[in-house]
Scaffold this motif. Structure first.
Motif, mmCIF file in Angstrom:
data_model
loop_
_atom_site.group_PDB
_atom_site.id
_atom_site.type_symbol
_atom_site.label_atom_id
_atom_site.label_comp_id
_atom_site.label_asym_id
_atom_site.label_seq_id
_atom_site.Cartn_x
_atom_site.Cartn_y
_atom_site.Cartn_z
ATOM 1 N N LEU A 13 0.847 -1.194 0.000
ATOM 2 C CA LEU A 13 0.000 0.000 0.000
ATOM 3 C C LEU A 13 0.880 1.241 0.000
ATOM 4 O O LEU A 13 1.824 1.343 0.781
ATOM 5 C CB LEU A 13 -0.894 0.008 1.248
ATOM 6 C CG LEU A 13 -1.668 1.307 1.534
ATOM 7 C CD1 LEU A 13 -2.658 1.619 0.425
ATOM 8 C CD2 LEU A 13 -2.376 1.212 2.874
ATOM 9 N N GLU A 15 0.398 5.451 0.155
ATOM 10 C CA GLU A 15 -0.570 6.526 0.375
ATOM 11 C C GLU A 15 0.073 7.852 0.005
ATOM 12 O O GLU A 15 1.166 8.168 0.467
ATOM 13 C CB GLU A 15 -1.025 6.531 1.837
ATOM 14 C CG GLU A 15 -2.291 7.331 2.038
ATOM 15 C CD GLU A 15 -2.958 7.075 3.387
ATOM 16 O OE1 GLU A 15 -3.637 8.004 3.850
ATOM 17 O OE2 GLU A 15 -2.798 5.982 3.965
ATOM 18 N N LYS A 18 -3.639 11.458 0.763
ATOM 19 C CA LYS A 18 -4.896 10.797 1.125
ATOM 20 C C LYS A 18 -5.416 9.803 0.079
ATOM 21 O O LYS A 18 -6.400 9.107 0.332
ATOM 22 C CB LYS A 18 -5.981 11.810 1.486
ATOM 23 C CG LYS A 18 -5.600 12.665 2.694
ATOM 24 C CD LYS A 18 -6.746 13.545 3.111
ATOM 25 C CE LYS A 18 -6.359 14.377 4.330
ATOM 26 N NZ LYS A 18 -7.369 15.359 4.681
ATOM 27 N N SER A 19 -4.811 9.733 -1.110
ATOM 28 C CA SER A 19 -5.183 8.692 -2.072
ATOM 29 C C SER A 19 -4.419 7.421 -1.697
ATOM 30 O O SER A 19 -3.242 7.488 -1.334
ATOM 31 C CB SER A 19 -4.816 9.096 -3.507
ATOM 32 O OG SER A 19 -5.799 9.932 -4.056
ATOM 33 N N LYS A 20 -5.117 6.284 -1.776
ATOM 34 C CA LYS A 20 -4.483 5.010 -1.446
ATOM 35 C C LYS A 20 -4.288 4.195 -2.726
ATOM 36 O O LYS A 20 -5.230 4.027 -3.509
ATOM 37 C CB LYS A 20 -5.337 4.230 -0.450
ATOM 38 C CG LYS A 20 -5.352 4.883 0.905
ATOM 39 C CD LYS A 20 -6.139 4.078 1.912
ATOM 40 C CE LYS A 20 -6.008 4.753 3.272
ATOM 41 N NZ LYS A 20 -6.948 4.236 4.249
ATOM 42 N N HIS A 22 -3.271 0.536 -3.761
ATOM 43 C CA HIS A 22 -3.027 -0.858 -3.379
ATOM 44 C C HIS A 22 -2.430 -1.565 -4.595
ATOM 45 O O HIS A 22 -3.117 -1.718 -5.610
ATOM 46 C CB HIS A 22 -4.337 -1.549 -2.991
ATOM 47 C CG HIS A 22 -4.951 -0.990 -1.755
ATOM 48 N ND1 HIS A 22 -4.637 -1.455 -0.503
ATOM 49 C CD2 HIS A 22 -5.866 -0.004 -1.574
ATOM 50 C CE1 HIS A 22 -5.339 -0.793 0.403
ATOM 51 N NE2 HIS A 22 -6.083 0.117 -0.226
ATOM 52 N N ARG A 100 -6.827 2.111 -6.963
ATOM 53 C CA ARG A 100 -6.697 3.435 -6.356
ATOM 54 C C ARG A 100 -7.999 3.900 -5.708
ATOM 55 O O ARG A 100 -9.068 3.862 -6.314
ATOM 56 C CB ARG A 100 -6.300 4.460 -7.421
ATOM 57 C CG ARG A 100 -6.198 5.871 -6.833
ATOM 58 C CD ARG A 100 -6.016 6.920 -7.901
ATOM 59 N NE ARG A 100 -5.946 8.252 -7.304
ATOM 60 C CZ ARG A 100 -6.176 9.362 -7.964
ATOM 61 N NH1 ARG A 100 -6.478 9.336 -9.239
ATOM 62 N NH2 ARG A 100 -6.092 10.519 -7.351
ATOM 63 N N GLY A 103 -8.411 10.251 -2.669
ATOM 64 C CA GLY A 103 -8.429 10.848 -1.335
ATOM 65 C C GLY A 103 -8.983 12.267 -1.287
ATOM 66 O O GLY A 103 -8.943 12.913 -0.247
#
Length: 198
Positions: A13, A15, A18-20, A22, A100, A103
């Motif tokens: 992960l 970050e 604030k966008s994640k 994976h 994605r 965020g």
């Protein structure tokens, strides 16, 4: 020719604002296998906004196929950066899917490129690899008494038994590493085997 491949799937992960992101990397040896891995990522993260991906099939020095998708991200900001990472990693039969979650802060085209390549880089750095050994398929006609010995011998050579047919004799089909073929030739004389390439 032998080359490195993923030993198992890996997920990380990343970050950013604030966008994640994976990222999942794993072994795929066909487009169908790649689409199965993509579906697995979509099921795991069903509410992710994008599932961007790239894969390289075959020997990384001369891949048989490569593909990518931005999955709705601006053109060239996701699939291409992921593929660029794969093309510089010297690993074959591999796919990366980056799911994605937005965020709320826009990253811009340059930010997206950095984020997707960073997520791909991170998952590849933690990916366990093993060597894919090229196998040659041969068919062997032998007496019944030699079947168990041949099965055991193939296993010791990191080969596979693909099939067995029984008639007046046994015909056993093996997939063997190229390094074992010379030893098989030597065995054929002492055991009276008849070997056919497939």
């Amino acid at each position: 020719m032998n080359y490195p491949i993923p030993a198992r799937q890996q997920e990380t992960l990343l970050e950013i604002k604030k966008s994640k992101f994976h990222a999942r990397a794993g072994f795929v040896d066909s487009r169908e296998a790649a689409m199965t891995l993509l579906e697995a990522a979509r099921s795991r993260y069903p509410d992710a906004r994008h599932h961007c991906w790239a894969y390289v099939l075959g020997n990384p020095a001369m891949p048989s196929s490569a593909a990518m998708s931005d999955d709705g991200e601006p053109s060239g900001t996701a699939g291409k950066p992921i593929l660029n990472v794969l093309q510089h990693k010297d690993v074959g039969d591999v796919m990366i899917v980056v799911s994605r979650y937005f965020g709320g802060i826009k990253l811009g085209a340059g930010g997206l490129v950095r984020a997707y390549s960073g997520a791909a880089q991170q998952v590849m750095e933690s990916l366990e690899i093993k060597t894919q050994i090229a196998l040659t398929t041969v068919s062997i006609d032998a007496d019944f008494k030699h079947e168990q010995y041949l099965r055991h011998w193939a296993e010791q050579q990191n080969g596979k038994v693909l099939g067995c047919d029984y008639a007046q004799h046994v015909t056993i089909t093996l997939a063997l590493p190229n390094a074992a073929l010379a030893e098989l030739d030597a065995l054929s004389g002492s055991l009276g085997l008849h070997i056919h390439d497939i």
